[in-house]
Design a protein around this motif. Structure first.
Motif, PDB file in Angstrom:
ATOM      1  N   TYR A 257       0.876  -1.181   0.000  1.00 11.27           N
ATOM      2  CA  TYR A 257       0.000   0.000   0.000  1.00 11.27           C
ATOM      3  C   TYR A 257       0.902   1.215   0.000  1.00 11.27           C
ATOM      4  O   TYR A 257       1.967   1.200   0.627  1.00 11.27           O
ATOM      5  CB  TYR A 257      -0.896  -0.052   1.252  1.00 11.27           C
ATOM      6  CG  TYR A 257      -1.638   1.219   1.535  1.00 11.27           C
ATOM      7  CD1 TYR A 257      -2.595   1.696   0.644  1.00 11.27           C
ATOM      8  CD2 TYR A 257      -1.387   1.962   2.691  1.00 11.27           C
ATOM      9  CE1 TYR A 257      -3.278   2.877   0.895  1.00 11.27           C
ATOM     10  CE2 TYR A 257      -2.075   3.139   2.957  1.00 11.27           C
ATOM     11  CZ  TYR A 257      -3.012   3.599   2.046  1.00 11.27           C
ATOM     12  OH  TYR A 257      -3.678   4.762   2.286  1.00 11.27           O
ATOM     13  N   GLU A 258       0.471   2.290  -0.699  1.00  9.02           N
ATOM     14  CA  GLU A 258       1.426   3.389  -0.904  1.00  9.02           C
ATOM     15  C   GLU A 258       1.902   4.041   0.387  1.00  9.02           C
ATOM     16  O   GLU A 258       3.018   4.511   0.469  1.00  9.02           O
ATOM     17  CB  GLU A 258       0.934   4.413  -1.928  1.00  9.02           C
ATOM     18  CG  GLU A 258      -0.418   4.984  -1.702  1.00  9.02           C
ATOM     19  CD  GLU A 258      -0.821   5.936  -2.846  1.00  9.02           C
ATOM     20  OE1 GLU A 258       0.048   6.546  -3.473  1.00  9.02           O
ATOM     21  OE2 GLU A 258      -2.026   6.062  -3.099  1.00  9.02           O
ATOM     22  N   GLU A 259       1.063   4.051   1.422  1.00  3.16           N
ATOM     23  CA  GLU A 259       1.503   4.645   2.695  1.00  3.16           C
ATOM     24  C   GLU A 259       1.762   3.562   3.741  1.00  3.16           C
ATOM     25  O   GLU A 259       1.598   3.780   4.936  1.00  3.16           O
ATOM     26  CB  GLU A 259       0.433   5.625   3.215  1.00  3.16           C
ATOM     27  CG  GLU A 259       0.061   6.746   2.268  1.00  3.16           C
ATOM     28  CD  GLU A 259       1.247   7.645   1.932  1.00  3.16           C
ATOM     29  OE1 GLU A 259       2.186   7.693   2.729  1.00  3.16           O
ATOM     30  OE2 GLU A 259       1.228   8.271   0.858  1.00  3.16           O
ATOM     31  N   GLU A 260       2.174   2.387   3.283  1.00  4.34           N
ATOM     32  CA  GLU A 260       2.296   1.258   4.212  1.00  4.34           C
ATOM     33  C   GLU A 260       3.349   1.483   5.298  1.00  4.34           C
ATOM     34  O   GLU A 260       3.273   0.896   6.381  1.00  4.34           O
ATOM     35  CB  GLU A 260       2.614  -0.032   3.456  1.00  4.34           C
ATOM     36  CG  GLU A 260       4.017  -0.077   2.848  1.00  4.34           C
ATOM     37  CD  GLU A 260       4.327  -1.408   2.165  1.00  4.34           C
ATOM     38  OE1 GLU A 260       3.517  -1.857   1.343  1.00  4.34           O
ATOM     39  OE2 GLU A 260       5.383  -1.981   2.467  1.00  4.34           O
ATOM     40  N   GLY A 261       4.342   2.326   5.009  1.00  3.06           N
ATOM     41  CA  GLY A 261       5.462   2.529   5.942  1.00  3.06           C
ATOM     42  C   GLY A 261       5.016   2.904   7.337  1.00  3.06           C
ATOM     43  O   GLY A 261       5.681   2.581   8.325  1.00  3.06           O
ATOM     44  N   ASP A 262       3.873   3.591   7.457  1.00  4.84           N
ATOM     45  CA  ASP A 262       3.401   4.012   8.779  1.00  4.84           C
ATOM     46  C   ASP A 262       2.738   2.875   9.552  1.00  4.84           C
ATOM     47  O   ASP A 262       2.530   2.998  10.762  1.00  4.84           O
ATOM     48  CB  ASP A 262       2.355   5.141   8.641  1.00  4.84           C
ATOM     49  CG  ASP A 262       2.979   6.399   8.063  1.00  4.84           C
ATOM     50  OD1 ASP A 262       4.212   6.522   8.166  1.00  4.84           O
ATOM     51  OD2 ASP A 262       2.234   7.236   7.515  1.00  4.84           O
ATOM     52  N   PHE A 263       2.371   1.807   8.865  1.00  4.43           N
ATOM     53  CA  PHE A 263       1.535   0.792   9.516  1.00  4.43           C
ATOM     54  C   PHE A 263       2.057  -0.645   9.412  1.00  4.43           C
ATOM     55  O   PHE A 263       2.000  -1.379  10.386  1.00  4.43           O
ATOM     56  CB  PHE A 263       0.122   0.807   8.901  1.00  4.43           C
ATOM     57  CG  PHE A 263      -0.531   2.154   8.967  1.00  4.43           C
ATOM     58  CD1 PHE A 263      -1.000   2.637  10.183  1.00  4.43           C
ATOM     59  CD2 PHE A 263      -0.656   2.946   7.836  1.00  4.43           C
ATOM     60  CE1 PHE A 263      -1.592   3.888  10.267  1.00  4.43           C
ATOM     61  CE2 PHE A 263      -1.249   4.201   7.904  1.00  4.43           C
ATOM     62  CZ  PHE A 263      -1.714   4.676   9.124  1.00  4.43           C
ATOM     63  N   PHE A 264       2.511  -1.029   8.220  1.00  6.72           N
ATOM     64  CA  PHE A 264       2.751  -2.454   7.985  1.00  6.72           C
ATOM     65  C   PHE A 264       3.842  -2.994   8.913  1.00  6.72           C
ATOM     66  O   PHE A 264       4.764  -2.297   9.277  1.00  6.72           O
ATOM     67  CB  PHE A 264       3.137  -2.696   6.525  1.00  6.72           C
ATOM     68  CG  PHE A 264       1.940  -2.718   5.593  1.00  6.72           C
ATOM     69  CD1 PHE A 264       0.744  -2.128   5.948  1.00  6.72           C
ATOM     70  CD2 PHE A 264       2.014  -3.348   4.359  1.00  6.72           C
ATOM     71  CE1 PHE A 264      -0.357  -2.145   5.097  1.00  6.72           C
ATOM     72  CE2 PHE A 264       0.929  -3.372   3.497  1.00  6.72           C
ATOM     73  CZ  PHE A 264      -0.253  -2.770   3.864  1.00  6.72           C
ATOM     74  N   PHE A 265       3.690  -4.216   9.262  1.00  9.43           N
ATOM     75  CA  PHE A 265       4.562  -4.990  10.160  1.00  9.43           C
ATOM     76  C   PHE A 265       4.319  -4.671  11.644  1.00  9.43           C
ATOM     77  O   PHE A 265       5.003  -5.196  12.500  1.00  9.43           O
ATOM     78  CB  PHE A 265       6.066  -4.806   9.837  1.00  9.43           C
ATOM     79  CG  PHE A 265       6.409  -5.069   8.394  1.00  9.43           C
ATOM     80  CD1 PHE A 265       6.160  -6.301   7.814  1.00  9.43           C
ATOM     81  CD2 PHE A 265       6.978  -4.084   7.615  1.00  9.43           C
ATOM     82  CE1 PHE A 265       6.472  -6.549   6.494  1.00  9.43           C
ATOM     83  CE2 PHE A 265       7.289  -4.316   6.292  1.00  9.43           C
ATOM     84  CZ  PHE A 265       7.036  -5.546   5.719  1.00  9.43           C
ATOM     85  N   GLU A 266       3.364  -3.773  11.944  1.00  7.89           N
ATOM     86  CA  GLU A 266       3.102  -3.431  13.345  1.00  7.89           C
ATOM     87  C   GLU A 266       1.652  -3.765  13.692  1.00  7.89           C
ATOM     88  O   GLU A 266       0.800  -3.878  12.816  1.00  7.89           O
ATOM     89  CB  GLU A 266       3.339  -1.931  13.594  1.00  7.89           C
ATOM     90  CG  GLU A 266       4.691  -1.399  13.134  1.00  7.89           C
ATOM     91  CD  GLU A 266       5.871  -2.114  13.778  1.00  7.89           C
ATOM     92  OE1 GLU A 266       5.707  -2.622  14.907  1.00  7.89           O
ATOM     93  OE2 GLU A 266       6.942  -2.179  13.154  1.00  7.89           O
ATOM     94  N   ASP A 267       1.373  -3.881  14.999  1.00  7.43           N
ATOM     95  CA  ASP A 267       0.032  -4.225  15.467  1.00  7.43           C
ATOM     96  C   ASP A 267      -0.717  -2.948  15.887  1.00  7.43           C
ATOM     97  O   ASP A 267      -0.344  -2.309  16.872  1.00  7.43           O
ATOM     98  CB  ASP A 267       0.163  -5.179  16.663  1.00  7.43           C
ATOM     99  CG  ASP A 267      -1.195  -5.597  17.221  1.00  7.43           C
ATOM    100  OD1 ASP A 267      -2.235  -5.149  16.683  1.00  7.43           O
ATOM    101  OD2 ASP A 267      -1.215  -6.370  18.194  1.00  7.43           O
TER     102      ASP A 267
END
Ligand code: NAI
Length: 346
Positions: A257-267
């Motif tokens: 997802y284009e803004e995944e850096g803020d969210f992906f891999f975290e809970d």
């Protein structure tokens, strides 16, 4: 002799397990934080940094790492759109893992397609609740349908083979077509016009940012399936929402997802996500979103660890850095890059 230290950013339990299983030569400092200009100070005393897809390796980060004495950044991934190569050139060498398991990513892309088409995600929830009603779960036969594959490198070709195994027709687009292709190439407009499934397998570059935008959707066959396991910013997410709403896209399988850096891999299960586009995409019944896990197989993790440590061995023992990349290589100006003559980019 003291071992060379590696500052290993954005560590997850599976990273530690796979690197510890093969590491002999380095002292690895596992750091949970992502790499950015603020966390760069944590690399104090380390000559190498190991980073991942959502670390922010911009000029400020690179300059701070350089000041701390870091000589090399070993990306434990194939993609590198998060690295400012120009800022790194002449200061910090960048190596990556160009291929670990293309099959892992291609198989995940197909898993997303099969699941979204046959509504496995919905059926799973129904039967968990002892609801055995199958109304609303109708899919299509993929046999005989046309897959449009964008990017025919290692992963694209593995995906094409899987599509062929299902009896699909394949057309593909790549600015550098493979000479030994056993499938047809077509221009993007033809793919948009004729494909029943479009799957993205190209890197994100300055030229193809948001290539799947409102204009591209307007050319697509109504009811197309869209799969993206490459990079989020290849798709304009607002335009995708419109295309899902108006039925151009019948279903989307997204691992990025284009803004995944803020969210992906975290809970974030106990918080409110402040990204309405992401929330809307997830809320759609015809979207399956996984959080950048297409690479996540035992074989791929082991390959990533082995190649990353091998890249570092070569760097510290003056070997040829076959997996180095710099802004000259990246721009396709390989002839100007010293790697072809000297075995490393600078
Ligand atoms: P590759 O380098 O083997 O192939 C990429 C292909 O894309 C090349 O044939 C290249 O000519 C082509 N290409 C370049 N620009 C293009 C454009 N504008 N349009 C169409 N094709 C273009 O790379 P590989 O290993 O197949 O990986 C593809 C992408 O998959 C990576 O760049 C990365 O973004 C993504 N990836 C995602 C993972 C995940 O876990 N979701 C894991 C690994 C890679």
């Amino acid at each position: 002799m003291e071992k060379i230290k590696i500052a290993f950013y954005d560590t997850k339990p599976y990273d530690k397990a796979s690197f510890d299983a093969v590491n002999e030569n380095y002292e690895i400092e596992y750091i949970e934080s992502k790499l950015n200009s603020r966390t760069a100070v944590l690399a104090e005393g380390c000559e190498a940094v190991c980073a991942f897809v959502n670390d922010n390796i911009d000029k400020k980060t690179i300059d701070r790492l350089y000041d701390k004495g870091v000589k090399i950044i070993a990306m434990r991934c194939a993609g590198y759109s998060n690295v400012d190569f120009k800022a790194a050139y002449g200061k910090i060498n960048i190596v990556r893992v160009p291929a670990y398991s293309p099959h892992a990513v291609a198989e995940h892309a197909m898993a997303l397609l099969l699941a979204i088409n046959r509504k496995v995600h919905k059926a799973f929830i129904r039967t968990k609740d002892f609801n055995f009603n199958i109304a609303g779960l109708t899919g299509i036969d993929l046999y005989g349908k046309t897959a449009g594959v964008i990017g025919t490198g290692k992963i694209g070709r593995a995906f094409i083979n899987i599509c062929k195994g299902l009896g699909m027709k394949v057309i593909a687009y790549d600015p550098f077509p493979a000479k030994d292709a056993d499938f047809e190439y077509a221009d993007l407009d033809t793919i948009y016009r004729t494909a029943d499934v479009i799957s993205l397998h190209c890197p994100l570059t300055d030229d193809n940012n948001r290539m799947i935008n409102a204009d591209a959707f307007s050319k697509m066959k109504k009811g197309v399936f869209l799969v993206n396991t490459s990079r989020g910013a290849l798709i304009d997410s607002h335009a995708l929402l419109d295309a899902l709403n108006n039925g151009i896209v019948r279903g989307a399988g997204l691992d990025v997802y284009e803004e995944e850096g803020d969210f992906f891999f975290e809970d974030f299960s106990n918080t409110i996500i402040h990204d309405d586009v992401l929330a809307l995409l997830i809320s759609k019944p015809n979207v399956i979103l996984t959080s950048h896990q297409a690479f996540l197989t035992e074989e791929a993790l082991s390959g990533i660890a082995t190649t990353t440590l091998d890249n570092l061995d070569k760097f510290f023992n003056n070997g040829e850095l076959v997996n180095e990349i710099c802004y000259q290589c990246d721009a396709g100006r390989i002839a100007e890059c010293r790697k072809s003559r000297k075995g490393r980019c600078f």
